[in-house]
Design a protein around this motif. Structure first.
Motif, PDB file in Angstrom:
ATOM      1  N   PRO A 300       0.814  -1.239   0.000  1.00  0.00           N
ATOM      2  CA  PRO A 300       0.000   0.000   0.000  1.00  0.00           C
ATOM      3  C   PRO A 300       0.840   1.279   0.000  1.00  0.00           C
ATOM      4  CG  PRO A 300      -0.008  -0.962   2.175  1.00  0.00           C
ATOM      5  CD  PRO A 300       0.739  -1.937   1.317  1.00  0.00           C
ATOM      6  N   TYR A 301       2.161   1.109  -0.052  1.00  0.00           N
ATOM      7  CA  TYR A 301       3.021   2.301   0.047  1.00  0.00           C
ATOM      8  C   TYR A 301       3.361   2.815  -1.364  1.00  0.00           C
ATOM      9  CZ  TYR A 301       3.614  -0.001   4.545  1.00  0.00           C
ATOM     10  OH  TYR A 301       3.397  -0.629   5.731  1.00  0.00           O
ATOM     11  N   ARG A 302       3.447   4.159  -1.458  1.00  0.00           N
ATOM     12  CA  ARG A 302       3.821   4.803  -2.729  1.00  0.00           C
ATOM     13  C   ARG A 302       4.750   5.974  -2.426  1.00  0.00           C
ATOM     14  NH1 ARG A 302       1.972   0.764  -3.758  1.00  0.00           N
ATOM     15  NH2 ARG A 302       0.203   0.212  -5.099  1.00  0.00           N
ATOM     16  N   ILE A 303       5.689   6.180  -3.387  1.00  0.00           N
ATOM     17  CA  ILE A 303       6.626   7.305  -3.275  1.00  0.00           C
ATOM     18  C   ILE A 303       6.662   8.016  -4.629  1.00  0.00           C
ATOM     19  CG2 ILE A 303       8.989   8.037  -2.820  1.00  0.00           C
ATOM     20  CD1 ILE A 303       9.356   5.429  -1.224  1.00  0.00           C
ATOM     21  N   HIS A 304       6.521   9.327  -4.638  1.00  0.00           N
ATOM     22  CA  HIS A 304       6.622  10.109  -5.888  1.00  0.00           C
ATOM     23  C   HIS A 304       7.034  11.532  -5.550  1.00  0.00           C
ATOM     24  CE1 HIS A 304       2.830  12.283  -5.120  1.00  0.00           C
ATOM     25  NE2 HIS A 304       2.396  11.119  -4.628  1.00  0.00           N
ATOM     26  N   ARG A 305       7.436  12.210  -6.588  1.00  0.00           N
ATOM     27  CA  ARG A 305       7.844  13.610  -6.424  1.00  0.00           C
ATOM     28  C   ARG A 305       6.608  14.488  -6.196  1.00  0.00           C
ATOM     29  NH1 ARG A 305      13.013  14.951  -7.912  1.00  0.00           N
ATOM     30  NH2 ARG A 305      14.219  13.333  -8.965  1.00  0.00           N
ATOM     31  N   GLN A 306       6.840  15.628  -5.619  1.00  0.00           N
ATOM     32  CA  GLN A 306       5.758  16.611  -5.433  1.00  0.00           C
ATOM     33  C   GLN A 306       5.828  17.644  -6.560  1.00  0.00           C
ATOM     34  OE1 GLN A 306       5.946  19.079  -1.932  1.00  0.00           O
ATOM     35  NE2 GLN A 306       3.696  19.360  -1.884  1.00  0.00           N
ATOM     36  N   PHE A 307       4.672  17.927  -7.156  1.00  0.00           N
ATOM     37  CA  PHE A 307       4.574  18.884  -8.252  1.00  0.00           C
ATOM     38  C   PHE A 307       3.502  19.922  -7.917  1.00  0.00           C
ATOM     39  CE2 PHE A 307       6.097  14.958 -10.215  1.00  0.00           C
ATOM     40  CZ  PHE A 307       7.181  15.422 -10.960  1.00  0.00           C
ATOM     41  N   PRO A 308       3.568  21.098  -8.556  1.00  0.00           N
ATOM     42  CA  PRO A 308       2.483  22.082  -8.392  1.00  0.00           C
ATOM     43  C   PRO A 308       1.154  21.517  -8.880  1.00  0.00           C
ATOM     44  CG  PRO A 308       4.429  23.113  -9.367  1.00  0.00           C
ATOM     45  CD  PRO A 308       4.686  21.638  -9.350  1.00  0.00           C
ATOM     46  N   ALA A 309       0.067  22.096  -8.403  1.00  0.00           N
ATOM     47  CA  ALA A 309      -1.271  21.564  -8.712  1.00  0.00           C
ATOM     48  C   ALA A 309      -1.532  21.546 -10.215  1.00  0.00           C
ATOM     49  CB  ALA A 309      -2.330  22.394  -7.990  1.00  0.00           C
ATOM     50  N   ALA A 310      -1.201  22.630 -10.944  1.00  0.00           N
ATOM     51  CA  ALA A 310      -1.460  22.681 -12.390  1.00  0.00           C
ATOM     52  C   ALA A 310      -0.651  21.620 -13.121  1.00  0.00           C
ATOM     53  CB  ALA A 310      -1.132  24.071 -12.934  1.00  0.00           C
ATOM     54  N   ASP A 312       0.583  18.885 -11.794  1.00  0.00           N
ATOM     55  CA  ASP A 312       0.108  17.571 -11.369  1.00  0.00           C
ATOM     56  C   ASP A 312      -1.155  17.175 -12.119  1.00  0.00           C
ATOM     57  OD1 ASP A 312       0.527  15.369  -9.394  1.00  0.00           O
ATOM     58  OD2 ASP A 312      -1.511  15.985  -8.819  1.00  0.00           O
ATOM     59  N   GLU A 313      -2.036  18.172 -12.402  1.00  0.00           N
ATOM     60  CA  GLU A 313      -3.253  17.886 -13.161  1.00  0.00           C
ATOM     61  C   GLU A 313      -2.918  17.455 -14.582  1.00  0.00           C
ATOM     62  OE1 GLU A 313      -7.261  17.373 -13.695  1.00  0.00           O
ATOM     63  OE2 GLU A 313      -6.203  17.868 -11.833  1.00  0.00           O
ATOM     64  N   ARG A 314      -1.973  18.110 -15.221  1.00  0.00           N
ATOM     65  CA  ARG A 314      -1.575  17.714 -16.572  1.00  0.00           C
ATOM     66  C   ARG A 314      -0.926  16.327 -16.560  1.00  0.00           C
ATOM     67  NH1 ARG A 314      -0.299  23.390 -17.048  1.00  0.00           N
ATOM     68  NH2 ARG A 314       1.881  23.013 -16.458  1.00  0.00           N
ATOM     69  N   LYS A 333       8.641   8.007 -20.953  1.00  0.00           N
ATOM     70  CA  LYS A 333       9.105   8.720 -19.758  1.00  0.00           C
ATOM     71  C   LYS A 333       8.170   9.894 -19.514  1.00  0.00           C
ATOM     72  CE  LYS A 333      14.016   7.669 -20.355  1.00  0.00           C
ATOM     73  NZ  LYS A 333      15.381   8.234 -20.531  1.00  0.00           N
ATOM     74  N   LEU A 334       7.850  10.130 -18.275  1.00  0.00           N
ATOM     75  CA  LEU A 334       7.022  11.269 -17.884  1.00  0.00           C
ATOM     76  C   LEU A 334       7.919  12.262 -17.148  1.00  0.00           C
ATOM     77  CD1 LEU A 334       4.158  12.407 -17.906  1.00  0.00           C
ATOM     78  CD2 LEU A 334       3.788  11.314 -15.680  1.00  0.00           C
ATOM     79  N   VAL A 335       8.272  13.318 -17.831  1.00  0.00           N
ATOM     80  CA  VAL A 335       9.174  14.338 -17.283  1.00  0.00           C
ATOM     81  C   VAL A 335       8.342  15.585 -17.016  1.00  0.00           C
ATOM     82  CG1 VAL A 335      11.243  15.719 -17.679  1.00  0.00           C
ATOM     83  CG2 VAL A 335      11.085  13.390 -18.594  1.00  0.00           C
ATOM     84  N   ARG A 336       8.266  15.902 -15.717  1.00  0.00           N
ATOM     85  CA  ARG A 336       7.391  17.012 -15.297  1.00  0.00           C
ATOM     86  C   ARG A 336       5.980  16.765 -15.829  1.00  0.00           C
ATOM     87  NH1 ARG A 336      10.956  22.545 -16.156  1.00  0.00           N
ATOM     88  NH2 ARG A 336      12.878  21.813 -15.168  1.00  0.00           N
ATOM     89  N   MET A 359      -5.509   4.738 -14.403  1.00  0.00           N
ATOM     90  CA  MET A 359      -4.917   3.903 -13.372  1.00  0.00           C
ATOM     91  C   MET A 359      -4.469   4.780 -12.213  1.00  0.00           C
ATOM     92  SD  MET A 359      -1.354   3.013 -15.338  1.00  0.00           S
ATOM     93  CE  MET A 359      -0.789   1.945 -14.031  1.00  0.00           C
ATOM     94  N   ASN A 360      -4.143   4.148 -11.124  1.00  0.00           N
ATOM     95  CA  ASN A 360      -3.694   4.874  -9.946  1.00  0.00           C
ATOM     96  C   ASN A 360      -2.449   5.675 -10.278  1.00  0.00           C
ATOM     97  OD1 ASN A 360      -1.829   4.859  -7.343  1.00  0.00           O
ATOM     98  ND2 ASN A 360      -3.997   4.878  -6.700  1.00  0.00           N
ATOM     99  N   TYR A 361      -2.464   6.940  -9.845  1.00  0.00           N
ATOM    100  CA  TYR A 361      -1.385   7.848 -10.233  1.00  0.00           C
ATOM    101  C   TYR A 361      -0.028   7.377  -9.706  1.00  0.00           C
ATOM    102  CZ  TYR A 361       1.390  12.124 -10.412  1.00  0.00           C
ATOM    103  OH  TYR A 361       2.386  13.037 -10.626  1.00  0.00           O
ATOM    104  N   ALA A 362       0.033   7.082  -8.463  1.00  0.00           N
ATOM    105  CA  ALA A 362       1.309   6.651  -7.879  1.00  0.00           C
ATOM    106  C   ALA A 362       1.771   5.328  -8.477  1.00  0.00           C
ATOM    107  CB  ALA A 362       1.177   6.534  -6.361  1.00  0.00           C
TER     108      ALA A 362
END
Length: 379
Positions: A300-310, A312-314, A333-336, A359-362
């Motif tokens: 159940p654990y997930r690790i990811h970078r933190q991005f601004p809301a805009a 993160d929505e994209r 690859k998903l860069v930013r 699918m689940n984001y993380a």
């Protein structure tokens, strides 16, 4: 004495006659004034003036005889009459000459009118010939009935044209009546156009500002990692100790990592873990944690970078597309907030793929080594 008186009376009478003659001649024509002056001079030489007779007391012994004087006076009278007649005839001749000139002008005008009448008569003759030929043609092609039929058709077409003209006139009147409304609408459209341009400029500036803000937020968050599902939460617990225990137990990281700040965010619910944000100091520590993030598959654990809301929505909108490309075997690859497919930036207009269910984001971030944007350096 009696003889002297008779002579004086004769001289006075002759002088009066000469004076009357002079008046008539002067009235007749001014051109013979020199001749009349000569006659008067001769009269004065022969008879003198009345003043001279009154002032002289002695008889005139040197004057010619009475018979000679009578003959001269008679001759002068005849000459005067002749001159008057000549002058009258000259005057009549002048009038005749003026009348002849007028007659000549009238004759010239009459000649011009006759010439115009001749030309008109010639044109009328041609017109009559044309009409005669036209009548012959009409008679050859059916006569007057055919013309009447054609005239009926022409009248019908003329009526239709008149009706059309009336309709057009009424429409033009309506258009003229609505011209004020049209002008008002044009003014409103012009104002709206200006407002749209102004709003478009404002939106463009806002978009640019939002992009700058998003870029600044990303740079402030690029050293942050988000940990989700880390055990249950209770009030008053030490979040840093909880995170370090998680890194030790789940990722086997036993060395000490330097953090700037660690905190939980979101609404607190007893027994449910809230996401934890950890701000790292060193990029090497972030890379070490992300390299071992694959160990958490099936947990159940997930690790990811933190991005601004805009951003993160994209990124979330690109997850279904990224999943589809992964299933097709592409290098993704998903860069930013950009999806790199086989070394090229993904453009929705240049690809034709139907996204599958989200699918689940993380989980999507961690699905496969090729799909992890963490392999790229942070910009």
């Amino acid at each position: 004495m009696g003889e002297r008186r008779r002579r004086k009376k004769r001289r006075k009478g002759s002088t009066g006659n000469v004076s009357e003659t002079h008046v008539s001649v002067s009235e007749g024509e001014g051109e013979n004034s020199s001749l009349m002056n000569a006659l008067e001079s001769a009269n004065r030489i022969l008879y003198g003036t009345p003043n001279d007779d009154q002032n002289t007391s002695t008889p005139i012994a040197t004057k010619p005889s009475v018979e000679v004087n009578d003959d001269i006076r008679q001759q002068i009278c005849e000459n005067t009459k002749m001159l008057n007649m000549i002058l009258q005839k000259l005057h009549i001749l002048d009038e005749i000459q003026a009348k002849l000139l007028r007659i000549d002008s009238d004759v010239t005008s009459i000649k011009q009118q006759v010439s115009e009448v001749t030309n008109k008569a010639s044109k009328l003759e041609h017109s009559v010939t044309f009409i005669s030929d036209t009548i012959d043609d009409i008679q050859k092609h059916g006569g007057v009935n055919a013309i009447r039929n054609k005239l009926s058709v022409v009248e019908a077409k003329t009526t239709d044209l008149e009706n059309s003209a009336q309709n057009t006139h009424s429409r033009l009147s309506d258009i003229e009546n609505r011209e004020v409304d049209v002008q008002a609408v044009r003014n409103v459209i012009s104002k709206l156009d200006c407002e749209m341009k102004r709003h478009s400029t404002m939106i463009e500036k806002k978009t640019q500002t939002d992009e700058r803000i998003t870029g600044l937020q990303y740079h402030t968050m690029k050293m942050n990692l988000v940990f989700t599902g880390v055990w249950g939460e209770s009030r008053g617990e030490n979040t840093e100790q909880k995170l370090r225990a998680f890194l030790m137990n789940e990722l086997d990281i036993d060395y000490h990592i330097e953090f700037v700040n660690i905190h939980s965010f979101g609404r607190f619910q007893r027994g449910k873990p809230r996401p934890i944000v950890a701000r790292f100091i060193y990029q090497a520590d972030i890379d070490a944690v992300l390299e071992k993030a694959n160990w958490l598959r099936g947990t159940p654990y997930r690790i990811h970078r933190q991005f601004p809301a805009a951003m993160d929505e994209r990124r979330r909108s690109l997850i279904p597309v990224m999943k589809q490309f992964i299933e097709d075997g592409a290098n993704v690859k998903l860069v930013r907030d950009r999806l790199i497919v086989n070394g090229q930036v993904y453009d929705p207009d240049s690809y034709d793929c139907e996204p599958t269910e989200p699918m689940n984001y993380a989980r999507a971030v961690q699905s496969g080594a090729n799909s992890r944007e963490e392999s790229d350096p942070i910009r």
